[in-house]
Design a protein around this motif. Sequence first.
Motif, PDB file in Angstrom:
ATOM      1  N   ILE A  66       0.862  -1.176   0.000  1.00 15.84           N
ATOM      2  CA  ILE A  66       0.000   0.000   0.000  1.00 15.84           C
ATOM      3  C   ILE A  66       0.902   1.229   0.000  1.00 15.84           C
ATOM      4  CG2 ILE A  66      -1.817   1.252   1.209  1.00 15.84           C
ATOM      5  CD1 ILE A  66      -2.569  -1.443   2.512  1.00 15.84           C
ATOM      6  N   VAL A  67       0.706   2.081  -0.985  1.00 13.96           N
ATOM      7  CA  VAL A  67       1.551   3.267  -1.150  1.00 13.96           C
ATOM      8  C   VAL A  67       0.708   4.510  -0.922  1.00 13.96           C
ATOM      9  CG1 VAL A  67       3.061   4.552  -2.705  1.00 13.96           C
ATOM     10  CG2 VAL A  67       3.001   2.040  -2.803  1.00 13.96           C
ATOM     11  N   VAL A  68       1.193   5.392  -0.038  1.00 19.22           N
ATOM     12  CA  VAL A  68       0.529   6.677   0.209  1.00 19.22           C
ATOM     13  C   VAL A  68       1.433   7.777  -0.325  1.00 19.22           C
ATOM     14  CG1 VAL A  68      -0.745   5.813   2.182  1.00 19.22           C
ATOM     15  CG2 VAL A  68       1.463   6.871   2.559  1.00 19.22           C
ATOM     16  N   ARG A  69       0.836   8.777  -1.009  1.00 21.07           N
ATOM     17  CA  ARG A  69       1.613   9.820  -1.671  1.00 21.07           C
ATOM     18  C   ARG A  69       0.973  11.181  -1.429  1.00 21.07           C
ATOM     19  NH1 ARG A  69       1.447   9.819  -6.993  1.00 21.07           N
ATOM     20  NH2 ARG A  69       3.615  10.366  -7.383  1.00 21.07           N
ATOM     21  N   SER A  70       1.820  12.153  -1.066  1.00 19.29           N
ATOM     22  CA  SER A  70       1.382  13.537  -0.882  1.00 19.29           C
ATOM     23  C   SER A  70       2.613  14.422  -0.883  1.00 19.29           C
ATOM     24  CB  SER A  70       0.618  13.697   0.444  1.00 19.29           C
ATOM     25  OG  SER A  70       0.361  15.068   0.722  1.00 19.29           O
ATOM     26  N   ARG A  71       2.381  15.723  -1.086  1.00 19.77           N
ATOM     27  CA  ARG A  71       3.500  16.660  -0.981  1.00 19.77           C
ATOM     28  C   ARG A  71       3.706  17.135   0.455  1.00 19.77           C
ATOM     29  NH1 ARG A  71       2.077  17.614  -6.466  1.00 19.77           N
ATOM     30  NH2 ARG A  71       3.969  17.478  -7.723  1.00 19.77           N
ATOM     31  N   SER A  72       2.814  16.763   1.337  1.00 20.14           N
ATOM     32  CA  SER A  72       2.916  17.141   2.754  1.00 20.14           C
ATOM     33  C   SER A  72       3.465  15.969   3.552  1.00 20.14           C
ATOM     34  CB  SER A  72       1.542  17.545   3.299  1.00 20.14           C
ATOM     35  OG  SER A  72       1.560  17.590   4.709  1.00 20.14           O
ATOM     36  N   ARG A  73       4.597  16.172   4.219  1.00 21.45           N
ATOM     37  CA  ARG A  73       5.161  15.113   5.042  1.00 21.45           C
ATOM     38  C   ARG A  73       4.218  14.719   6.170  1.00 21.45           C
ATOM     39  NH1 ARG A  73       7.478  10.826   4.806  1.00 21.45           N
ATOM     40  NH2 ARG A  73       9.029  11.757   3.424  1.00 21.45           N
ATOM     41  N   ASP A  74       3.558  15.691   6.782  1.00 17.89           N
ATOM     42  CA  ASP A  74       2.632  15.386   7.871  1.00 17.89           C
ATOM     43  C   ASP A  74       1.483  14.507   7.398  1.00 17.89           C
ATOM     44  OD1 ASP A  74       4.175  16.831   9.621  1.00 17.89           O
ATOM     45  OD2 ASP A  74       2.913  18.634   9.556  1.00 17.89           O
ATOM     46  N   ARG A  75       0.942  14.828   6.215  1.00 18.33           N
ATOM     47  CA  ARG A  75      -0.198  14.053   5.705  1.00 18.33           C
ATOM     48  C   ARG A  75       0.243  12.644   5.274  1.00 18.33           C
ATOM     49  NH1 ARG A  75      -4.683  14.895   7.490  1.00 18.33           N
ATOM     50  NH2 ARG A  75      -5.878  14.466   5.585  1.00 18.33           N
ATOM     51  N   VAL A  76       1.406  12.544   4.667  1.00 21.67           N
ATOM     52  CA  VAL A  76       1.925  11.224   4.310  1.00 21.67           C
ATOM     53  C   VAL A  76       2.081  10.365   5.551  1.00 21.67           C
ATOM     54  CG1 VAL A  76       4.002   9.992   3.558  1.00 21.67           C
ATOM     55  CG2 VAL A  76       3.047  11.775   2.129  1.00 21.67           C
ATOM     56  N   ASN A  77       2.676  10.948   6.595  1.00 21.91           N
ATOM     57  CA  ASN A  77       2.909  10.187   7.814  1.00 21.91           C
ATOM     58  C   ASN A  77       1.587   9.774   8.471  1.00 21.91           C
ATOM     59  OD1 ASN A  77       5.627  10.462   7.399  1.00 21.91           O
ATOM     60  ND2 ASN A  77       5.931  12.017   8.977  1.00 21.91           N
ATOM     61  N   ALA A  78       0.626  10.683   8.490  1.00 18.70           N
ATOM     62  CA  ALA A  78      -0.665  10.382   9.117  1.00 18.70           C
ATOM     63  C   ALA A  78      -1.383   9.261   8.368  1.00 18.70           C
ATOM     64  CB  ALA A  78      -1.531  11.638   9.171  1.00 18.70           C
ATOM     65  N   ALA A  79      -1.387   9.337   7.029  1.00 23.24           N
ATOM     66  CA  ALA A  79      -2.041   8.302   6.234  1.00 23.24           C
ATOM     67  C   ALA A  79      -1.304   6.974   6.362  1.00 23.24           C
ATOM     68  CB  ALA A  79      -2.122   8.730   4.776  1.00 23.24           C
ATOM     69  N   ARG A  80       0.006   7.020   6.356  1.00 26.83           N
ATOM     70  CA  ARG A  80       0.792   5.791   6.534  1.00 26.83           C
ATOM     71  C   ARG A  80       0.470   5.125   7.866  1.00 26.83           C
ATOM     72  NH1 ARG A  80       6.417   7.301   8.324  1.00 26.83           N
ATOM     73  NH2 ARG A  80       5.087   7.707  10.147  1.00 26.83           N
ATOM     74  N   ASP A  81       0.395   5.925   8.922  1.00 30.49           N
ATOM     75  CA  ASP A  81       0.105   5.362  10.248  1.00 30.49           C
ATOM     76  C   ASP A  81      -1.290   4.741  10.285  1.00 30.49           C
ATOM     77  OD1 ASP A  81       2.586   6.234  10.996  1.00 30.49           O
ATOM     78  OD2 ASP A  81       1.883   7.970  12.153  1.00 30.49           O
ATOM     79  N   ALA A  82      -2.236   5.397   9.606  1.00 27.44           N
ATOM     80  CA  ALA A  82      -3.595   4.846   9.566  1.00 27.44           C
ATOM     81  C   ALA A  82      -3.616   3.518   8.819  1.00 27.44           C
ATOM     82  CB  ALA A  82      -4.546   5.845   8.913  1.00 27.44           C
ATOM     83  N   VAL A  83      -2.877   3.448   7.719  1.00 28.52           N
ATOM     84  CA  VAL A  83      -2.806   2.207   6.954  1.00 28.52           C
ATOM     85  C   VAL A  83      -2.111   1.116   7.774  1.00 28.52           C
ATOM     86  CG1 VAL A  83      -1.750   1.102   4.945  1.00 28.52           C
ATOM     87  CG2 VAL A  83      -2.907   3.305   4.688  1.00 28.52           C
ATOM     88  N   ALA A  84      -1.019   1.470   8.433  1.00 23.96           N
ATOM     89  CA  ALA A  84      -0.295   0.497   9.244  1.00 23.96           C
ATOM     90  C   ALA A  84      -1.179  -0.049  10.360  1.00 23.96           C
ATOM     91  CB  ALA A  84       0.969   1.129   9.813  1.00 23.96           C
ATOM     92  N   GLU A  85      -1.956   0.828  10.985  1.00 24.98           N
ATOM     93  CA  GLU A  85      -2.858   0.387  12.039  1.00 24.98           C
ATOM     94  C   GLU A  85      -3.921  -0.547  11.476  1.00 24.98           C
ATOM     95  OE1 GLU A  85      -5.873   2.327  15.419  1.00 24.98           O
ATOM     96  OE2 GLU A  85      -4.809   3.614  14.002  1.00 24.98           O
ATOM     97  N   MET A  86      -4.472  -0.180  10.301  1.00 20.41           N
ATOM     98  CA  MET A  86      -5.487  -1.009   9.688  1.00 20.41           C
ATOM     99  C   MET A  86      -4.931  -2.387   9.339  1.00 20.41           C
ATOM    100  SD  MET A  86      -6.389  -2.291   6.422  1.00 20.41           S
ATOM    101  CE  MET A  86      -5.773  -1.153   5.191  1.00 20.41           C
ATOM    102  N   VAL A  87      -3.749  -2.421   8.780  1.00 21.24           N
ATOM    103  CA  VAL A  87      -3.144  -3.702   8.403  1.00 21.24           C
ATOM    104  C   VAL A  87      -2.876  -4.542   9.643  1.00 21.24           C
ATOM    105  CG1 VAL A  87      -1.079  -4.743   7.426  1.00 21.24           C
ATOM    106  CG2 VAL A  87      -2.174  -2.853   6.240  1.00 21.24           C
ATOM    107  N   GLY A  88      -2.426  -3.898  10.707  1.00 14.79           N
ATOM    108  CA  GLY A  88      -2.185  -4.645  11.942  1.00 14.79           C
ATOM    109  C   GLY A  88      -3.457  -5.252  12.473  1.00 14.79           C
ATOM    110  N   ALA A  89      -4.563  -4.474  12.477  1.00 12.62           N
ATOM    111  CA  ALA A  89      -5.855  -5.012  12.928  1.00 12.62           C
ATOM    112  C   ALA A  89      -6.324  -6.125  12.017  1.00 12.62           C
ATOM    113  CB  ALA A  89      -6.884  -3.869  12.975  1.00 12.62           C
ATOM    114  N   GLN A  90      -6.086  -5.937  10.702  1.00 13.29           N
ATOM    115  CA  GLN A  90      -6.495  -6.957   9.744  1.00 13.29           C
ATOM    116  C   GLN A  90      -5.747  -8.257   9.996  1.00 13.29           C
ATOM    117  OE1 GLN A  90      -8.777  -6.511   7.316  1.00 13.29           O
ATOM    118  NE2 GLN A  90      -8.591  -8.587   6.516  1.00 13.29           N
ATOM    119  N   MET A  91      -4.454  -8.152  10.272  1.00 17.11           N
ATOM    120  CA  MET A  91      -3.637  -9.338  10.499  1.00 17.11           C
ATOM    121  C   MET A  91      -4.071 -10.039  11.785  1.00 17.11           C
ATOM    122  SD  MET A  91       0.068  -7.782   9.425  1.00 17.11           S
ATOM    123  CE  MET A  91       0.976  -9.165  10.091  1.00 17.11           C
TER     124      MET A  91
END
Length: 250
Positions: free
Chosen positions: A221-246
């Motif tokens: 899963i790849v998240v892309r933005s020009r904002s470092r804060d938004r990239v990090n926030a979306a990445r963390d949300a995806v990581a949390e979702m994947v962890g719950a999924q696993m």
Amino acid sequence: MERAMGAEPITAALLVIGDEILSGRTKDKNIGHIAERLTEIGVDLREVRVVSDVEAHIVDALNALRARFTYVFTTGGIGPTHDDITADAVAKAFGVSIDVDPRARAMLLEYLAEKDLNAARLRMARIPAGADLIVNSVSKAPGFKIGNVYVMAGVPRIMHAMLEAVIPTLKTGAPMLSETVRANAREGDIAAPLAEIALRFPDVAIGSYPFMDDTGPNTNIVVRSRSRDRVNAARDAVAEMVGAQMVGAQ
């Protein structure tokens, strides 16, 4: 390079010209390189077209693209053979004349002896009126720029050299940042929760890319933005979702 201010993106299109690409005889090696280099300097490559060596097709595509994007890059069709018609088509698109340019001829003579500058090779010095030349450090035959259109060779090594000569002259934006999360799950299993995250982050591009590894189907899963804060926030949300999924799958 000039850094563009404000939120207006700097956009580009690529027009790949050549029957050999469409027939499959030649495998294009330029699209990925151009896309990568433009991304690095904050220019969004929005469209790629491939057209045959037919003047009307080149003219129509070029006029459509140059009206829509900040920059248009072309590759192919500026060599010495009868079917290298890109320069003529570009001149027609802009409504200007084309002839042997003394500057381009002089560049060719840095690589060739005068006796070897036959009519075929001299075709590579034909430049539309009013165009600026693009230096070719490999074989000297130049590309050219007219309006917002940059005309470059199709041979990858030469195209790379021309692109590097062009890049310092371009307006640039903030680079696109990306983070990748390995899902350790099949794409279909995470599609619904991933769609929910995408709704929470409408300003972040989120894509899922399936692949096969030693355990079977997997997904990046790849998240892309020009904002470092938004990239990090979306990445963390995806990581949390994947962890719950696993956890739920165990």
